[in-house]
Design an enzyme around this catalytic site. Structure first.
Site, short mmCIF file in Angstrom:
data_model
loop_
_atom_site.label_atom_id
_atom_site.label_comp_id
_atom_site.label_asym_id
_atom_site.label_seq_id
_atom_site.Cartn_x
_atom_site.Cartn_y
_atom_site.Cartn_z
N CYS A 8 46.50 35.53 31.24
CA CYS A 8 45.74 35.50 32.48
C CYS A 8 44.54 34.54 32.54
O CYS A 8 44.54 33.74 31.70
CB CYS A 8 44.95 36.94 32.35
SG CYS A 8 43.86 37.14 30.90
N ASN A 9 43.66 34.69 33.37
CA ASN A 9 42.53 33.84 33.32
C ASN A 9 41.53 34.21 32.46
O ASN A 9 40.22 33.76 32.42
CB ASN A 9 41.77 33.76 34.82
CG ASN A 9 42.82 32.92 35.55
OD1 ASN A 9 43.33 31.99 35.28
ND2 ASN A 9 42.73 33.24 36.99
#
Length: 99
Positions: A8-9
């Site tokens: 993910c970020n």
């Protein structure tokens, strides 16, 4: 034992999804290690990974992420599953990819 990495970020929603996936695995009797890393950290991980799930906001980077795990199955989490934080559905996706 299945080792599932979510990429993910580094957002909070992914860590919540990880916890819901762990709960779903326990309820289904699936022995699993599930954790999340940012895309940068994922590329450097030395941990054993069986399957990689990519957050939908990183769909554009899936090919780049796959290059770090060339022999591992990788899938982009469906936006609806991610948005609903549906741990059971995300776990099913990972398990199905690993077969």
């Amino acid at each position: 034992m299945i080792n599932i990495l979510l990429v993910c970020n580094a957002g909070m929603s992914t860590s919540i999804l990880v916890e819901k996936m762990k709960k779903a695995a326990a309820e289904k009797g699936i022995e699993a290690k599930i954790w999340a890393l940012s895309s940068v950290e994922a590329k450097r991980t030395k941990e054993e990974v069986d399957v990689v799930l990519v957050a939908p906001q990183l769909k554009f980077a899936a090919k780049d992420i796959q290059s770090s795990f060339p022999d591992k199955p990788l899938g982009v989490i469906d936006m609806r599953i991610y948005g609903m934080v549906d741990g059971a559905a995300a776990l099913d996706q990972a398990v199905n990819l690993s077969k």
